[in-house]
Design an enzyme around this catalytic site. Structure first.
Site, short mmCIF file in Angstrom:
data_model
loop_
_atom_site.label_atom_id
_atom_site.label_comp_id
_atom_site.label_asym_id
_atom_site.label_seq_id
_atom_site.Cartn_x
_atom_site.Cartn_y
_atom_site.Cartn_z
N CYS A 8 38.89 6.27 -28.65
CA CYS A 8 38.20 7.21 -29.42
C CYS A 8 38.84 7.03 -30.97
CB CYS A 8 39.02 8.42 -28.94
SG CYS A 8 37.82 9.80 -29.92
N ASP A 128 43.04 17.85 -23.13
CA ASP A 128 44.02 17.39 -24.28
C ASP A 128 45.11 18.15 -24.55
OD1 ASP A 128 44.67 15.75 -26.42
OD2 ASP A 128 42.95 16.24 -27.88
O1 LIG Z 1 41.60 12.17 -33.61
C1 LIG Z 1 41.26 13.12 -34.45
O2 LIG Z 1 41.72 12.98 -35.80
C2 LIG Z 1 40.45 14.06 -34.00
C3 LIG Z 1 40.29 15.41 -34.73
C4 LIG Z 1 39.58 16.57 -34.50
C5 LIG Z 1 39.03 16.40 -33.30
C6 LIG Z 1 39.14 15.41 -32.34
C7 LIG Z 1 40.11 14.38 -32.62
N1 LIG Z 1 40.10 13.44 -31.74
C8 LIG Z 1 39.45 13.40 -30.51
C9 LIG Z 1 40.03 12.58 -29.48
O3 LIG Z 1 39.65 12.36 -28.40
C10 LIG Z 1 41.56 12.14 -29.22
O4 LIG Z 1 41.49 10.65 -28.38
C11 LIG Z 1 42.40 12.93 -28.61
O5 LIG Z 1 42.54 14.18 -29.25
C12 LIG Z 1 43.88 12.56 -28.16
O6 LIG Z 1 44.34 11.93 -29.32
P1 LIG Z 1 45.65 11.41 -29.44
O7 LIG Z 1 46.78 12.32 -28.91
O8 LIG Z 1 46.05 10.86 -30.62
O9 LIG Z 1 45.83 10.26 -28.56
#
Ligand SMILES: O=C(O)c1ccccc1NCC(=O)[C@H](O)[C@H](O)COP(=O)(O)O
Length: 207
Positions: A8, A128
């Site tokens: 993502c 999440d």
């Molecule tokens: O990644 C972002 O900046 C974000 C912002 C707002 C809504 C969703 C967002 N990301 C979506 C995802 O699917 C991410 O992979 C998920 O939140 C996990 O992120 P991480 O903890 O950094 O692996």
């Protein structure tokens, strides 16, 4: 069905194609202006993007109309709804032929009953970590809470996955886990994925 991988927060054309060469099942693009991974209003997929990778648009509290217009313009296969989207909004997205991935922010006290109204309109849930941000918090939650989830809708596990901890996620058994979603744990900068880290994550998870 074997465990799937979603990468993502992709943005830059070269990086998108490099990551696509590793063939994740899903790739996510963030259409939320306050994210450091926001793709921008005029985002298009680079030429040569593999047809077999599902393209996921990530939105936060956007209208169904806005999301469906973006999906049609970009050619998205699925929408990941990261805010407080209603069941009715999910229904409209599903009726338009898109996969619906409804996100829930999880902490130790999370009540999985809150997912129940969405089970007829979501193809998948995504669990999440609850944090300050809607997504991309780079933190894990206590995965043992997933044992309290006993519904049929399969889920993506997300939040703080890295090459170092992914084996623990893969080892979760007896839960309805469909896919792992990785983002900041394989980045060198917001939106920029490191191919070495991603390959290491794949090796450590055998995805
Ligand atoms: O990644 C972002 O900046 C974000 C912002 C707002 C809504 C969703 C967002 N990301 C979506 C995802 O699917 C991410 O992979 C998920 O939140 C996990 O992120 P991480 O903890 O950094 O692996």
């Amino acid at each position: 069905m074997s465990l799937q991988l979603k990468v993502c927060g992709m943005r830059d054309a070269d990086n998108i194609l490099q990551v696509a060469a590793l063939r994740p099942a899903y790739m996510g693009f963030i259409f939320y202006g306050k994210s450091p991974r926001f793709v921008g209003e005029s985002f298009v997929l680079p030429a040569g993007f593999p047809a077999e990778i599902k393209k996921v648009g990530v939105f936060v509290n956007a209208s169904a109309e806005t999301m469906l217009a973006t999906a049609a313009r970009v050619g998205l296969d699925a929408l990941q709804l990261h805010g407080h989207e209603s069941v009715e909004v999910c229904r409209q997205v599903k009726a338009a032929g898109l996969e619906v991935i409804k996100v829930f922010s999880v902490d130790d006290d999370f009540d999985f009953a809150s997912t129940e109204p969405y089970r007829e309109v979501a193809d998948y849930f995504l669990f999440d970590t609850k944090g300050k941000l809607y997504g991309g918090n780079a933190q894990t939650f206590d995965w043992s809470v997933l044992r309290r989830y006993d519904q049929q809708v399969p889920f993506f596990l997300s939040g703080g996955l890295t090459p170092a901890n992914v084996a623990g996620a893969v080892a979760l058994d007896g839960v309805n886990l469909y896919a792992l979603d990785v983002n900041s744990g394989v980045e060198t900068a917001p939106g920029k994925k490191d191919l070495g880290l991603l390959q290491e994550l794949k090796n450590n998870s055998r995805l």
